[in-house]
Design a protein around this motif. Structure first.
Motif, mmCIF file in Angstrom:
data_model
loop_
_atom_site.group_PDB
_atom_site.id
_atom_site.type_symbol
_atom_site.label_atom_id
_atom_site.label_comp_id
_atom_site.label_asym_id
_atom_site.label_seq_id
_atom_site.Cartn_x
_atom_site.Cartn_y
_atom_site.Cartn_z
ATOM 1 N N LEU A 90 -10.722 37.788 -1.983
ATOM 2 C CA LEU A 90 -11.856 37.127 -2.644
ATOM 3 C C LEU A 90 -13.052 38.065 -2.806
ATOM 4 C CD1 LEU A 90 -11.773 33.612 -0.938
ATOM 5 C CD2 LEU A 90 -10.764 34.297 -3.121
ATOM 6 N N LEU A 91 -13.186 39.014 -1.894
ATOM 7 C CA LEU A 91 -14.307 39.963 -1.957
ATOM 8 C C LEU A 91 -14.295 40.775 -3.245
ATOM 9 C CD1 LEU A 91 -14.337 41.285 1.724
ATOM 10 C CD2 LEU A 91 -15.944 39.677 0.666
ATOM 11 N N HIS A 92 -13.121 40.899 -3.852
ATOM 12 C CA HIS A 92 -12.982 41.690 -5.081
ATOM 13 C C HIS A 92 -13.225 40.871 -6.342
ATOM 14 C CE1 HIS A 92 -11.395 45.115 -2.846
ATOM 15 N NE2 HIS A 92 -10.767 44.211 -2.118
ATOM 16 N N LEU A 93 -13.449 39.580 -6.176
ATOM 17 C CA LEU A 93 -13.619 38.696 -7.337
ATOM 18 C C LEU A 93 -15.086 38.391 -7.585
ATOM 19 C CD1 LEU A 93 -10.795 36.111 -6.563
ATOM 20 C CD2 LEU A 93 -10.672 38.101 -8.059
ATOM 21 N N PRO A 94 -15.455 38.194 -8.861
ATOM 22 C CA PRO A 94 -16.848 37.832 -9.153
ATOM 23 C C PRO A 94 -17.180 36.433 -8.632
ATOM 24 C CG PRO A 94 -15.501 37.696 -11.145
ATOM 25 C CD PRO A 94 -14.634 38.285 -10.073
ATOM 26 N N SER A 95 -18.414 36.241 -8.263
ATOM 27 C CA SER A 95 -18.872 34.942 -7.780
ATOM 28 C C SER A 95 -18.625 33.870 -8.836
ATOM 29 C CB SER A 95 -20.364 34.996 -7.460
ATOM 30 O OG SER A 95 -20.849 33.694 -7.217
ATOM 31 N N GLN A 96 -18.253 32.679 -8.372
ATOM 32 C CA GLN A 96 -18.031 31.543 -9.272
ATOM 33 C C GLN A 96 -19.131 30.503 -9.081
ATOM 34 O OE1 GLN A 96 -15.201 31.487 -11.571
ATOM 35 N NE2 GLN A 96 -15.511 33.582 -10.912
ATOM 36 N N ASP A 97 -20.177 30.872 -8.346
ATOM 37 C CA ASP A 97 -21.236 29.914 -8.018
ATOM 38 C C ASP A 97 -21.957 29.376 -9.255
ATOM 39 O OD1 ASP A 97 -20.531 30.249 -5.408
ATOM 40 O OD2 ASP A 97 -22.314 31.383 -4.821
ATOM 41 N N PHE A 98 -21.909 30.136 -10.351
ATOM 42 C CA PHE A 98 -22.556 29.686 -11.589
ATOM 43 C C PHE A 98 -21.942 28.367 -12.069
ATOM 44 C CE2 PHE A 98 -18.917 32.057 -13.135
ATOM 45 C CZ PHE A 98 -18.493 31.337 -14.241
ATOM 46 N N LYS A 99 -20.672 28.129 -11.737
ATOM 47 C CA LYS A 99 -20.006 26.889 -12.168
ATOM 48 C C LYS A 99 -20.631 25.681 -11.487
ATOM 49 C CE LYS A 99 -15.675 29.036 -13.457
ATOM 50 N NZ LYS A 99 -14.268 29.265 -13.177
ATOM 51 N N LEU A 100 -21.001 25.861 -10.228
ATOM 52 C CA LEU A 100 -21.659 24.789 -9.485
ATOM 53 C C LEU A 100 -23.059 24.555 -10.059
ATOM 54 C CD1 LEU A 100 -21.521 22.820 -7.117
ATOM 55 C CD2 LEU A 100 -22.475 24.613 -5.673
ATOM 56 N N LYS A 101 -23.734 25.653 -10.382
ATOM 57 C CA LYS A 101 -25.077 25.574 -10.964
ATOM 58 C C LYS A 101 -25.033 24.807 -12.290
ATOM 59 C CE LYS A 101 -28.709 28.804 -10.118
ATOM 60 N NZ LYS A 101 -28.607 28.273 -8.767
ATOM 61 N N GLU A 102 -24.033 25.099 -13.114
ATOM 62 C CA GLU A 102 -23.868 24.393 -14.391
ATOM 63 C C GLU A 102 -23.647 22.897 -14.160
ATOM 64 O OE1 GLU A 102 -20.629 26.364 -16.385
ATOM 65 O OE2 GLU A 102 -21.852 28.107 -16.902
ATOM 66 N N LEU A 103 -22.830 22.571 -13.141
ATOM 67 C CA LEU A 103 -22.579 21.162 -12.811
ATOM 68 C C LEU A 103 -23.886 20.466 -12.434
ATOM 69 C CD1 LEU A 103 -19.603 20.251 -10.457
ATOM 70 C CD2 LEU A 103 -19.925 19.684 -12.855
ATOM 71 N N GLU A 104 -24.665 21.142 -11.576
ATOM 72 C CA GLU A 104 -25.931 20.564 -11.112
ATOM 73 C C GLU A 104 -26.889 20.363 -12.280
ATOM 74 O OE1 GLU A 104 -26.881 23.373 -8.022
ATOM 75 O OE2 GLU A 104 -25.872 22.170 -6.489
ATOM 76 N N GLU A 105 -26.924 21.347 -13.182
ATOM 77 C CA GLU A 105 -27.813 21.249 -14.356
ATOM 78 C C GLU A 105 -27.402 20.086 -15.253
ATOM 79 O OE1 GLU A 105 -27.630 25.206 -15.985
ATOM 80 O OE2 GLU A 105 -28.933 26.000 -14.393
ATOM 81 N N GLN A 106 -26.113 19.783 -15.295
ATOM 82 C CA GLN A 106 -25.621 18.658 -16.095
ATOM 83 C C GLN A 106 -25.731 17.342 -15.323
ATOM 84 O OE1 GLN A 106 -21.567 19.639 -17.255
ATOM 85 N NE2 GLN A 106 -22.174 21.736 -17.668
ATOM 86 N N GLY A 107 -26.215 17.427 -14.083
ATOM 87 C CA GLY A 107 -26.352 16.235 -13.254
ATOM 88 C C GLY A 107 -25.008 15.673 -12.800
ATOM 89 N N LEU A 108 -23.990 16.553 -12.702
ATOM 90 C CA LEU A 108 -22.644 16.080 -12.401
ATOM 91 C C LEU A 108 -22.157 16.489 -11.009
ATOM 92 C CD1 LEU A 108 -20.975 16.820 -15.854
ATOM 93 C CD2 LEU A 108 -21.616 14.586 -14.942
ATOM 94 N N ARG A 109 -23.051 16.935 -10.155
ATOM 95 C CA ARG A 109 -22.629 17.289 -8.796
ATOM 96 C C ARG A 109 -22.278 15.995 -8.081
ATOM 97 N NH1 ARG A 109 -20.519 20.212 -5.122
ATOM 98 N NH2 ARG A 109 -21.720 21.113 -3.427
#
Length: 113
Positions: A90-109
């Motif tokens: 996993l250390l070699h993979l880019p962060s996927q945290d932006f997906k959670l941020k997008e969910l929160e921005e859409q109010g879908l968390r």
């Protein structure tokens, strides 16, 4: 201490994580816990399809579930004997945290019904 794992176990884990959706899920779960419905929203897949992916990860002991009220929340099982191996990948993979941020921005968390 020897942190090596058997070739068969490594091959099985790599096969499991060779699926892009499961690999993304594991990367995401390394930093946050998720509900199935959040994965449904993120991956634009059906709930049964997401549940199938999670079941495979749970069967391997990589993912665990916790009940919070009406929701089942999934997290990475960092106590799993194979976690150090998986984490090193996993250390070699880019962060996927932006997906959670997008969910929160859409109010879908946590939008489980």
């Amino acid at each position: 201490m020897n942190n090596s794992i058997e070739i068969e176990a490594a091959a099985a884990l790599l096969k499991l994580l060779g699926d892009k959706t499961r690999l993304s899920m594991v990367k995401m779960l390394d930093t946050n816990d998720y509900c199935v419905c959040e994965f449904v929203e993120i991956f634009k897949m059906s709930q049964p399809a997401i549940s199938q992916h999670i079941r495979k990860l749970k069967d391997a002991g990589l993912v665990q579930e916790t009940r919070r009220g009406q929701w089942i929340i999934y997290s990475l099982n960092k106590e799993n004997v194979y976690y150090p191996f998986v984490h090193s990948l996993l250390l070699h993979l880019p962060s996927q945290d932006f997906k959670l941020k997008e969910l929160e921005e859409q109010g879908l968390r946590i939008s489980c019904d």
